[in-house]
Design a protein around this motif. Sequence first.
Motif, PDB file in Angstrom:
ATOM      1  N   PHE A  24       0.827  -1.210   0.000  1.00 48.41           N
ATOM      2  CA  PHE A  24       0.000   0.000   0.000  1.00 48.41           C
ATOM      3  C   PHE A  24       0.861   1.259   0.000  1.00 48.41           C
ATOM      4  O   PHE A  24       0.377   2.333  -0.363  1.00 48.41           O
ATOM      5  CB  PHE A  24      -0.951  -0.014   1.195  1.00 48.41           C
ATOM      6  CG  PHE A  24      -2.158  -0.866   0.969  1.00 48.41           C
ATOM      7  CD1 PHE A  24      -3.347  -0.330   0.509  1.00 48.41           C
ATOM      8  CD2 PHE A  24      -2.109  -2.230   1.187  1.00 48.41           C
ATOM      9  CE1 PHE A  24      -4.457  -1.116   0.275  1.00 48.41           C
ATOM     10  CE2 PHE A  24      -3.212  -3.033   0.965  1.00 48.41           C
ATOM     11  CZ  PHE A  24      -4.394  -2.477   0.500  1.00 48.41           C
ATOM     12  N   VAL A  25       2.121   1.141   0.407  1.00 48.00           N
ATOM     13  CA  VAL A  25       3.034   2.277   0.321  1.00 48.00           C
ATOM     14  C   VAL A  25       3.121   2.752  -1.129  1.00 48.00           C
ATOM     15  O   VAL A  25       3.114   3.958  -1.414  1.00 48.00           O
ATOM     16  CB  VAL A  25       4.422   1.889   0.862  1.00 48.00           C
ATOM     17  CG1 VAL A  25       5.437   2.988   0.572  1.00 48.00           C
ATOM     18  CG2 VAL A  25       4.353   1.606   2.359  1.00 48.00           C
ATOM     19  N   VAL A  26       3.189   1.799  -2.055  1.00 43.53           N
ATOM     20  CA  VAL A  26       3.305   2.134  -3.473  1.00 43.53           C
ATOM     21  C   VAL A  26       2.047   2.859  -3.947  1.00 43.53           C
ATOM     22  O   VAL A  26       2.121   3.882  -4.645  1.00 43.53           O
ATOM     23  CB  VAL A  26       3.529   0.857  -4.307  1.00 43.53           C
ATOM     24  CG1 VAL A  26       3.630   1.197  -5.786  1.00 43.53           C
ATOM     25  CG2 VAL A  26       4.768   0.123  -3.836  1.00 43.53           C
ATOM     26  N   GLY A 204       4.795   8.510   6.889  1.00 41.02           N
ATOM     27  CA  GLY A 204       6.021   8.235   6.142  1.00 41.02           C
ATOM     28  C   GLY A 204       5.932   8.714   4.706  1.00 41.02           C
ATOM     29  O   GLY A 204       6.916   9.219   4.139  1.00 41.02           O
ATOM     30  N   GLU A 205       4.752   8.572   4.102  1.00 37.53           N
ATOM     31  CA  GLU A 205       4.560   9.083   2.750  1.00 37.53           C
ATOM     32  C   GLU A 205       4.690  10.601   2.717  1.00 37.53           C
ATOM     33  O   GLU A 205       5.180  11.171   1.739  1.00 37.53           O
ATOM     34  CB  GLU A 205       3.184   8.662   2.228  1.00 37.53           C
ATOM     35  CG  GLU A 205       3.052   7.185   1.925  1.00 37.53           C
ATOM     36  CD  GLU A 205       3.900   6.727   0.753  1.00 37.53           C
ATOM     37  OE1 GLU A 205       4.439   7.592   0.029  1.00 37.53           O
ATOM     38  OE2 GLU A 205       4.030   5.509   0.560  1.00 37.53           O
ATOM     39  N   SER A 206       4.242  11.259   3.795  1.00 39.15           N
ATOM     40  CA  SER A 206       4.401  12.711   3.865  1.00 39.15           C
ATOM     41  C   SER A 206       5.871  13.091   3.935  1.00 39.15           C
ATOM     42  O   SER A 206       6.305  14.070   3.313  1.00 39.15           O
ATOM     43  CB  SER A 206       3.653  13.262   5.079  1.00 39.15           C
ATOM     44  OG  SER A 206       2.258  13.104   4.931  1.00 39.15           O
ATOM     45  N   VAL A 207       6.644  12.319   4.684  1.00 36.14           N
ATOM     46  CA  VAL A 207       8.091  12.558   4.725  1.00 36.14           C
ATOM     47  C   VAL A 207       8.695  12.373   3.341  1.00 36.14           C
ATOM     48  O   VAL A 207       9.524  13.170   2.879  1.00 36.14           O
ATOM     49  CB  VAL A 207       8.762  11.608   5.743  1.00 36.14           C
ATOM     50  CG1 VAL A 207      10.283  11.739   5.670  1.00 36.14           C
ATOM     51  CG2 VAL A 207       8.275  11.908   7.154  1.00 36.14           C
ATOM     52  N   LEU A 271      -9.582  10.992   8.245  1.00 36.24           N
ATOM     53  CA  LEU A 271      -8.330  11.234   8.967  1.00 36.24           C
ATOM     54  C   LEU A 271      -7.146  10.792   8.119  1.00 36.24           C
ATOM     55  O   LEU A 271      -6.153  11.526   7.966  1.00 36.24           O
ATOM     56  CB  LEU A 271      -8.377  10.486  10.299  1.00 36.24           C
ATOM     57  CG  LEU A 271      -7.273  10.753  11.325  1.00 36.24           C
ATOM     58  CD1 LEU A 271      -7.804  10.497  12.742  1.00 36.24           C
ATOM     59  CD2 LEU A 271      -6.064   9.863  11.084  1.00 36.24           C
ATOM     60  N   PHE A 272      -7.235   9.588   7.547  1.00 37.62           N
ATOM     61  CA  PHE A 272      -6.140   9.070   6.716  1.00 37.62           C
ATOM     62  C   PHE A 272      -5.995   9.874   5.429  1.00 37.62           C
ATOM     63  O   PHE A 272      -4.873  10.155   4.979  1.00 37.62           O
ATOM     64  CB  PHE A 272      -6.383   7.600   6.393  1.00 37.62           C
ATOM     65  CG  PHE A 272      -6.154   6.662   7.545  1.00 37.62           C
ATOM     66  CD1 PHE A 272      -5.336   7.010   8.608  1.00 37.62           C
ATOM     67  CD2 PHE A 272      -6.743   5.412   7.562  1.00 37.62           C
ATOM     68  CE1 PHE A 272      -5.113   6.145   9.679  1.00 37.62           C
ATOM     69  CE2 PHE A 272      -6.525   4.526   8.618  1.00 37.62           C
ATOM     70  CZ  PHE A 272      -5.713   4.898   9.678  1.00 37.62           C
ATOM     71  N   ALA A 273      -7.120  10.238   4.810  1.00 38.91           N
ATOM     72  CA  ALA A 273      -7.057  11.045   3.584  1.00 38.91           C
ATOM     73  C   ALA A 273      -6.390  12.388   3.858  1.00 38.91           C
ATOM     74  O   ALA A 273      -5.638  12.905   3.018  1.00 38.91           O
ATOM     75  CB  ALA A 273      -8.456  11.246   3.010  1.00 38.91           C
ATOM     76  N   ALA A 274      -6.658  12.959   5.030  1.00 35.69           N
ATOM     77  CA  ALA A 274      -6.032  14.234   5.392  1.00 35.69           C
ATOM     78  C   ALA A 274      -4.519  14.086   5.503  1.00 35.69           C
ATOM     79  O   ALA A 274      -3.759  14.951   5.052  1.00 35.69           O
ATOM     80  CB  ALA A 274      -6.618  14.745   6.707  1.00 35.69           C
ATOM     81  N   LEU A 275      -4.064  12.981   6.102  1.00 38.85           N
ATOM     82  CA  LEU A 275      -2.619  12.756   6.218  1.00 38.85           C
ATOM     83  C   LEU A 275      -1.982  12.601   4.839  1.00 38.85           C
ATOM     84  O   LEU A 275      -0.896  13.136   4.577  1.00 38.85           O
ATOM     85  CB  LEU A 275      -2.340  11.509   7.053  1.00 38.85           C
ATOM     86  CG  LEU A 275      -2.509  11.643   8.562  1.00 38.85           C
ATOM     87  CD1 LEU A 275      -2.206  10.313   9.248  1.00 38.85           C
ATOM     88  CD2 LEU A 275      -1.600  12.732   9.128  1.00 38.85           C
ATOM     89  N   ALA A 276      -2.656  11.868   3.946  1.00 35.62           N
ATOM     90  CA  ALA A 276      -2.125  11.698   2.594  1.00 35.62           C
ATOM     91  C   ALA A 276      -2.071  13.033   1.855  1.00 35.62           C
ATOM     92  O   ALA A 276      -1.074  13.360   1.197  1.00 35.62           O
ATOM     93  CB  ALA A 276      -2.976  10.686   1.823  1.00 35.62           C
ATOM     94  N   ALA A 277      -3.139  13.817   1.970  1.00 36.87           N
ATOM     95  CA  ALA A 277      -3.186  15.114   1.293  1.00 36.87           C
ATOM     96  C   ALA A 277      -2.141  16.072   1.859  1.00 36.87           C
ATOM     97  O   ALA A 277      -1.575  16.890   1.125  1.00 36.87           O
ATOM     98  CB  ALA A 277      -4.580  15.717   1.415  1.00 36.87           C
TER      99      ALA A 277
END
Length: 380
Positions: A24-26, A204-207, A271-277
């Motif tokens: 899912f990281v990809v 981690g994706e945000s990093v 919550l998760f969508a906000a972190l991804a965005a």
Amino acid sequence: MTARSIDEAHRTSSPLELLFDLTFVVAVAAVTAELAHSIADGHVEVVGFLQVFFSIWWAWMNFTWFASSYDTDDVLYRVLTMVQMAGVLVLAAGVPAAAASGDYRTVLIGYLIMRAGLVVQWLRAAYENPAGRSTALKYAVGIAAAQVGWLLALVLADLALPWFVLLVAVELAVPRWAERGPQTTWHPHHIAERYGLFAIILLGESVLAASRGVQAAVASDHVSASFLLVAGAGLVLLFALWWLYFLHPSGDGLRDRREHSYGWGYGHFFLFAALAALGSGLEVAVEETTHAPQSVGYAVALPVAVFLTMLWLVHAPIVNPPVTPLIFVLISVAVVLALPLVLSAVGVVVGCAAVVVLLVGAVLVRQPARSSPGVTSPHS
């Protein structure tokens, strides 16, 4: 494949689940990269982002709750799980086409592969676990019917937004319908750990996204004091969001209030969508430090505000009293949303970091006796 115990001791994520998460990281990296491009171009594709992210999150969530009840870790279980992993990679490969031209065919094929693997898992559970057969069959039938709907929508309506919303409602309704009667024996602390791990993946994706912005800025020789400030503040912001999320004892709350699991689990989508965005917004803010438009400031502030709001909303029903007082949340969200009106993108990132750090500090001051509140005993 018999149901696992609700209060099983030493229940933690398995190596297979961790490998599952890595695929899912990809997918998340693909969708955040496309959102960052749309932000940089000035036409933010919020709807497309939410559509693709829903398919990623929903497939992950369905497997997670199934595994919490029926993880046998035998050969057949591993093979079927790996089939779902392959579907994730196919979905990720289709994200650029979906973002560029609205072509969701590859995304849908990957999604169908993931869901087909899960349908077979539920059918196996129905066959081998008579006590939970009716529930497992409902899941299998409901999920399969929803996939027929996705195929018809793509063929007949080119996955138009009304069809998408309708099918999402059907997907969300399947667990509520299936759980009427014998309920699955998901483990509260295992579920809390799995959600925490997915939150870490998104952080981690945000990093990673921010690091792409750093690379682009360095390559174009745009390194300056403002660049260093926004890059450092972005990292502090992510650290503070991680800290704040794990201040909430989700495992204990889900154990004591299982009836609120739907709101907690479904609410995590936003919550998760906000972190991804947020990762996408930080990437653009770091890359375009000196000439970022006001929209970039909102691309950072809005996800932070949504995260803070949803973190309180999903935990308030299961954690009493709430870890963060509502007044603290309201003030923090109001300040964060006001920042883009008066500050540049650099100031917004710095301001958001300061607000969340202060919020973490306020919570810690109120709870000096609690040690590592987000972590529960493996013996629970």
